[in-house]
Design a protein around this motif. Sequence first.
Motif, mmCIF file in Angstrom:
data_model
loop_
_atom_site.group_PDB
_atom_site.id
_atom_site.type_symbol
_atom_site.label_atom_id
_atom_site.label_comp_id
_atom_site.label_asym_id
_atom_site.label_seq_id
_atom_site.Cartn_x
_atom_site.Cartn_y
_atom_site.Cartn_z
ATOM 1 N N ILE A 36 17.918 82.888 -119.888
ATOM 2 C CA ILE A 36 18.565 82.107 -120.942
ATOM 3 C C ILE A 36 19.256 80.897 -120.332
ATOM 4 O O ILE A 36 19.889 80.994 -119.277
ATOM 5 C CB ILE A 36 19.587 82.969 -121.701
ATOM 6 N N TYR A 37 19.147 79.769 -121.022
ATOM 7 C CA TYR A 37 19.770 78.530 -120.574
ATOM 8 C C TYR A 37 20.785 78.075 -121.618
ATOM 9 O O TYR A 37 20.431 77.850 -122.773
ATOM 10 C CB TYR A 37 18.711 77.458 -120.319
ATOM 11 N N ILE B 5 24.304 72.604 -117.483
ATOM 12 C CA ILE B 5 23.428 73.660 -117.970
ATOM 13 C C ILE B 5 23.582 74.866 -117.053
ATOM 14 O O ILE B 5 23.676 74.726 -115.834
ATOM 15 C CB ILE B 5 21.951 73.176 -118.028
ATOM 16 N N GLU B 6 23.634 76.049 -117.649
ATOM 17 C CA GLU B 6 23.759 77.292 -116.893
ATOM 18 C C GLU B 6 22.600 78.222 -117.226
ATOM 19 O O GLU B 6 22.202 78.337 -118.386
ATOM 20 C CB GLU B 6 25.085 77.988 -117.214
ATOM 21 N N GLU B 7 22.095 78.883 -116.196
ATOM 22 C CA GLU B 7 20.972 79.812 -116.344
ATOM 23 C C GLU B 7 21.480 81.249 -116.210
ATOM 24 O O GLU B 7 22.198 81.577 -115.264
ATOM 25 C CB GLU B 7 19.915 79.533 -115.272
ATOM 26 N N THR C 95 24.076 80.896 -113.329
ATOM 27 C CA THR C 95 23.903 79.948 -112.220
ATOM 28 C C THR C 95 23.854 78.533 -112.780
ATOM 29 O O THR C 95 23.120 78.257 -113.730
ATOM 30 C CB THR C 95 22.589 80.229 -111.454
ATOM 31 N N THR C 96 24.616 77.637 -112.206
ATOM 32 C CA THR C 96 24.623 76.244 -112.647
ATOM 33 C C THR C 96 23.366 75.522 -112.164
ATOM 34 O O THR C 96 22.987 75.627 -111.006
ATOM 35 C CB THR C 96 25.866 75.508 -112.110
ATOM 36 N N LYS C 97 22.728 74.801 -113.077
ATOM 37 C CA LYS C 97 21.504 74.069 -112.764
ATOM 38 C C LYS C 97 21.756 72.562 -112.905
ATOM 39 O O LYS C 97 22.862 72.123 -113.199
ATOM 40 C CB LYS C 97 20.368 74.511 -113.694
ATOM 41 N N LEU D 98 30.444 82.687 -119.077
ATOM 42 C CA LEU D 98 29.985 81.388 -118.618
ATOM 43 C C LEU D 98 30.950 80.859 -117.556
ATOM 44 O O LEU D 98 32.142 81.164 -117.588
ATOM 45 C CB LEU D 98 29.937 80.401 -119.784
ATOM 46 N N SER D 99 30.450 80.040 -116.648
ATOM 47 C CA SER D 99 31.340 79.438 -115.659
ATOM 48 C C SER D 99 32.213 78.356 -116.300
ATOM 49 O O SER D 99 33.309 78.074 -115.823
ATOM 50 C CB SER D 99 30.533 78.838 -114.504
#
Length: 420
Positions: free
Chosen positions: A200-201, A216-218, A227-229, A184-185
């Motif tokens: 996955i989120y 939230i990250e995708e 990827t950050t959303k 995860l970032s």
Amino acid sequence: MPTKAQRGEIVLKRIFIFFIICIAFFSTETQIFAEQNVWTSETNLTNKIDRVSLVTVNGKIYSIGGHDPNKFYDTIDVYDPETKTWTQKGKLPTARGTVSAAVYDGKIYITGGEPINDKLDIYDPMTNEWKKGKSLPKVVAGYASQFVNGKLLVIGGFNMYNNASADVYEYDPSTDSWTTKASLSTPRRYITSALVNGKIYAIGGYDESKGLLSSIEEYDPKSNIWTTKSPMSTKRMGLTAAVLNNEIYVIGGNTATATLSGPATAEVEKYNPKTDTWSTVTSMPTARGLLSAVSLNNAIYVAGGSNSSNYYSVFEKYAPGDDGTSPSQPGDPGTSQPDNPVGDRAILVVTMTTGLEKEFDLSMKEVNDFISWYENKQAGSGSASYAINKHDNNKGPFSSRKDYMLFDRILTFDVSEYSK
């Protein structure tokens, strides 16, 4: 022949009757809409607990483990939505809470949890039997987990108290082995997650350096990239999530402290992955964190939780109404009949276990129906095969042609949307 006065009286009577009908119609209409977008109480859990995990198998809801101020629980209870009754099904090999159970091929996979451990226990509800899988690379609790493309991902959590993790591990049931995936970032513990359209989120949680999280990250399993959303409006941890109509409902959670002793919220937000936008949903009746949710039969069920020193056995159900934001609204893309599609479409490419790729040009409704079947089957319910209409593909002297996809022959699938 009626006189002029009689005709006037008839007209007045008709106007009066029409007026009464209108009142009845609008009263009924108001009642219908009043019954939508509502929370209702179901039969309570057998204990007042938080840190419980819910999953569905074959149309039933399973409540796994949990925690109260005095102990962790080893119970597995099953809820029948038709009879509205809970039945004790079995017991965990060891008492635990703060797990995120996941279902694949009708079996429930339970990893880690509190007290913090590295166990992988696999439960078969049909036989009421357990078997052990290979232990996790690290001990973990307060994480999120999802099955995607036949692999289990364990995301974030904590390896020791007050230490959020960004680790992501993937378990392959066919080889009983773990692989480290992209981190995860942002490290996050007491998080939640959801699976939509093969992605996955990871949502919310707590990080020692950043505090409470609204981010939230995708995750794309094909590229192994996070990827950050767009973030939620409220920072929270100990929250839960469930998916309806390819939208993620994020529910409850703790909002004030990292010690889980602060106040919890009843807030519900809905995330649309397609538009990367959030909207507000009717709040729960009971504010709580460290709760669990699951979707079944176009409704969301939410169990247990705590708020400060109060523990709950409440089991509440949310039935979404027609608020104009559902993707199945008339006039929206993907709602036309499959044989005469208009609006947004997609190329669905299904890769079989043999390496063969099958490509279909479909309406988004057809694609979403396929994904719903796949995710339900992955969770242990539904038929083993799914018929995809070929439409104009492979034309011949036929009224229609369908390609029957077998769930256990599908390796992965890809959706590429486009506008017609």
